[in-house]
Write an enzyme that holds these catalytic residues in place. Structure first.
Site, PDB file in Angstrom:
ATOM      1  N   TYR A  88      -2.598   5.142  -4.055  1.00  0.00           N
ATOM      2  CA  TYR A  88      -3.657   6.121  -3.885  1.00  0.00           C
ATOM      3  C   TYR A  88      -3.288   7.426  -4.600  1.00  0.00           C
ATOM      4  O   TYR A  88      -2.354   7.953  -4.194  1.00  0.00           O
ATOM      5  CB  TYR A  88      -4.108   6.289  -2.610  1.00  0.00           C
ATOM      6  CG  TYR A  88      -4.971   5.249  -1.802  1.00  0.00           C
ATOM      7  CD1 TYR A  88      -6.155   4.708  -2.389  1.00  0.00           C
ATOM      8  CD2 TYR A  88      -4.527   4.795  -0.728  1.00  0.00           C
ATOM      9  CE1 TYR A  88      -7.011   3.706  -1.938  1.00  0.00           C
ATOM     10  CE2 TYR A  88      -5.337   3.738  -0.150  1.00  0.00           C
ATOM     11  CZ  TYR A  88      -6.427   3.232  -0.742  1.00  0.00           C
ATOM     12  OH  TYR A  88      -7.252   2.184  -0.123  1.00  0.00           O
ATOM     13  N   SER A  95       0.909  -1.097  -0.163  1.00  0.00           N
ATOM     14  CA  SER A  95       0.098  -0.223   0.012  1.00  0.00           C
ATOM     15  C   SER A  95       0.940   1.376  -0.142  1.00  0.00           C
ATOM     16  O   SER A  95       1.993   1.309   0.555  1.00  0.00           O
ATOM     17  CB  SER A  95      -0.931  -0.255   1.205  1.00  0.00           C
ATOM     18  OG  SER A  95      -1.444   1.323   1.285  1.00  0.00           O
ATOM     19  N   LYS A 123      -8.000  -2.901  -9.022  1.00  0.00           N
ATOM     20  CA  LYS A 123      -8.542  -3.354  -7.551  1.00  0.00           C
ATOM     21  C   LYS A 123      -9.765  -2.787  -7.268  1.00  0.00           C
ATOM     22  O   LYS A 123      -9.835  -1.480  -7.374  1.00  0.00           O
ATOM     23  CB  LYS A 123      -7.539  -3.456  -6.560  1.00  0.00           C
ATOM     24  CG  LYS A 123      -8.019  -3.954  -5.213  1.00  0.00           C
ATOM     25  CD  LYS A 123      -6.911  -3.937  -4.210  1.00  0.00           C
ATOM     26  CE  LYS A 123      -7.209  -4.418  -2.905  1.00  0.00           C
ATOM     27  NZ  LYS A 123      -7.653  -3.471  -1.993  1.00  0.00           N
ATOM     28  N   HIS A 143     -12.993  -3.864  -0.949  1.00  0.00           N
ATOM     29  CA  HIS A 143     -12.303  -3.327   0.126  1.00  0.00           C
ATOM     30  C   HIS A 143     -12.367  -3.933   1.503  1.00  0.00           C
ATOM     31  O   HIS A 143     -12.481  -3.343   2.533  1.00  0.00           O
ATOM     32  CB  HIS A 143     -12.232  -1.917   0.106  1.00  0.00           C
ATOM     33  CG  HIS A 143     -11.380  -1.080   0.287  1.00  0.00           C
ATOM     34  ND1 HIS A 143     -10.601  -0.230  -0.700  1.00  0.00           N
ATOM     35  CD2 HIS A 143     -10.393  -0.875   1.345  1.00  0.00           C
ATOM     36  CE1 HIS A 143      -9.574   0.604   0.018  1.00  0.00           C
ATOM     37  NE2 HIS A 143      -9.558   0.113   1.188  1.00  0.00           N
TER      38      HIS A 143
END
Ligand SMILES: Cc1cc2nc3c(=O)[nH]c(=O)nc-3n(C[C@H](O)[C@H](O)[C@H](O)COP(=O)(O)O)c2cc1C
Length: 357
Positions: free
Chosen positions: A130, A107, A211, A235
């Site tokens: 992100y 991540s 994803k 998620h």
């Protein structure tokens, strides 16, 4: 740390080690947590129709994803703030995963950074980003990801904004990432479109994973857009509430993808038998997010490696007892849908804990 012999013991130790804030951040979901519970109820609602008198003296569960050998068809999904659960964070996961022989998706909201990690623990790995900047910012990161030797790049498409996780809100708990409902700038994530996918595919030569796919339509569109891995996920029930269980979205996604690219699924998969069910329904690999975080909380790298060995044993035992010596034997006709035995919750894969074990 004593060796764990069951995954139930891993979960029990994780609960002992975490304070209420970190625990709720780990196990919780969005709003009413119905998507979270449905993930588990979905997995529980499939039962095996085992075949007998097949030679299962040598069960083979190894496969590969994006050219990386997987000792079992499992990946460790991106977990933001994983350093909350064990100090070494993403590096501990990387070491356990490398020693065991599967793949980590790192991540962008955890430590160490993707470049530090690539230097510290070389090996195949996927980076999940992100978006918090413009296209030039994203391009720079992807290029650095390519330069650092990452195997693949992952965009999480189900996080257009940060959801309302009431367990955290009601305790005023702020995860290390600083992300809470209504705060932070999610505008770049919210602006992400199919054009973003087209741009990445045109400009970069790195396998792209999307994803957060939840429908056949979006899965087909991913394949048409050149996406290299379709990742079915809600998620872990932490974003949009009231979604289908991921295992329920899986068959239509697998049918739409038609084997053209690998399909990964996550959401509620906690045990070896759960993994085998997903493989029967068309997944090429299974992500296990809370499994990863719980094992880290139970004892960092060593506990995660320990848990992966138990998981492998469970996968191979389930395959043998279902009469499947190899992954090719895992087909939908090994399963049937039945009413789950009881109400599902995030840890209902560990019923012995409720009996005080
Ligand atoms: C504590 C925690 C943090 C997470 N952080 C991220 C993240 O940073 N990026 C992401 O794409 N998904 C994140 N997820 C979702 C997981 O990658 C995965 O989709 C989910 O955990 C799968 O469901 P499961 O926990 O039931 O296996 C997170 C999940 C948890 C439990």
């Amino acid at each position: 740390m004593a060796e764990f012999l069951t995954l139930s013991e891993v979960v029990k130790q994780a609960r002992r080690n975490l304070d209420q804030g970190a625990w709720d951040y780990l196990v919780g979901g969005a709003d009413t947590e119905s998507a979270l519970r449905r993930n588990r109820a979905g997995v529980d609602s499939w039962v095996f129709k085992p075949r007998i008198l097949n030679d299962v003296s040598d069960v083979r569960a190894g496969t590969e994803l994006l050219g990386v050998p997987l000792r079992i068809p499992v990946v460790m999904p991106p977990i933001g703030s994983i350093q909350v659960f064990a100090e070494a964070g993403g590096a501990a996961v990387a070491r356990a995963v490398r020693e065991f022989g599967i793949l980590q998706i790192l991540s962008s909201v955890c430590t160490p950074s993707f470049e530090e990690l690539a230097a510290q623990v070389p090996g195949p790995r996927i980076y999940q980003l992100y978006l918090v900047g413009d296209e030039a910012w994203m391009d720079d990161i992807i290029q650095r990801c390519v330069d650092a030797g990452y195997t693949g790049f992952c965009l999480t498409a189900d996080t257009q904004t940060y959801s309302r996780r009431e367990r955290d809100i009601m305790k005023r708990y702020v995860p290390l990432s600083g992300r809470v409902a209504g705060s932070g700038d999610f505008s770049a994530q919210a602006r992400m479109t199919w054009d973003t996918v087209a741009h990445i595919k045109e400009k970069f030569d790195i396998p792209l994973m999307i994803k957060g796919v939840a429908t056949a339509e979006d899965a087909a569109r991913c394949v048409d857009a050149g996406v290299d891995v379709v990742y079915v996920s809600n998620h872990g029930g932490r974003q949009l509430d009231h979604t289908r269980a991921c295992i329920d979205a899986l068959p239509e996604v697998a049918a739409a993808v038609r084997g053209r690219v690998p399909v990964v699924v996550d959401g509620g998969f906690m045990r070896g038998a759960d993994v085998v069910k997903a493989l029967c329904l068309g997944a090429d690999a299974v992500g296990m997010g809370r499994f990863e975080a719980l094992a880290m909380a139970a004892g960092g790298e060593k506990a995660l490696l320990n848990a992966l060995h138990i998981l492998e044993h469970e996968v191979k035992t389930s395959m043998a007892l279902a009469g499947a010596a190899g992954l090719e034997a895992l087909t939908p006709d090994l399963l049937e849908r039945l009413q789950p035995l009881g109400p599902a919750h995030v840890l209902s894969a560990f019923p012995l804990l409720e009996e005080g074990y």
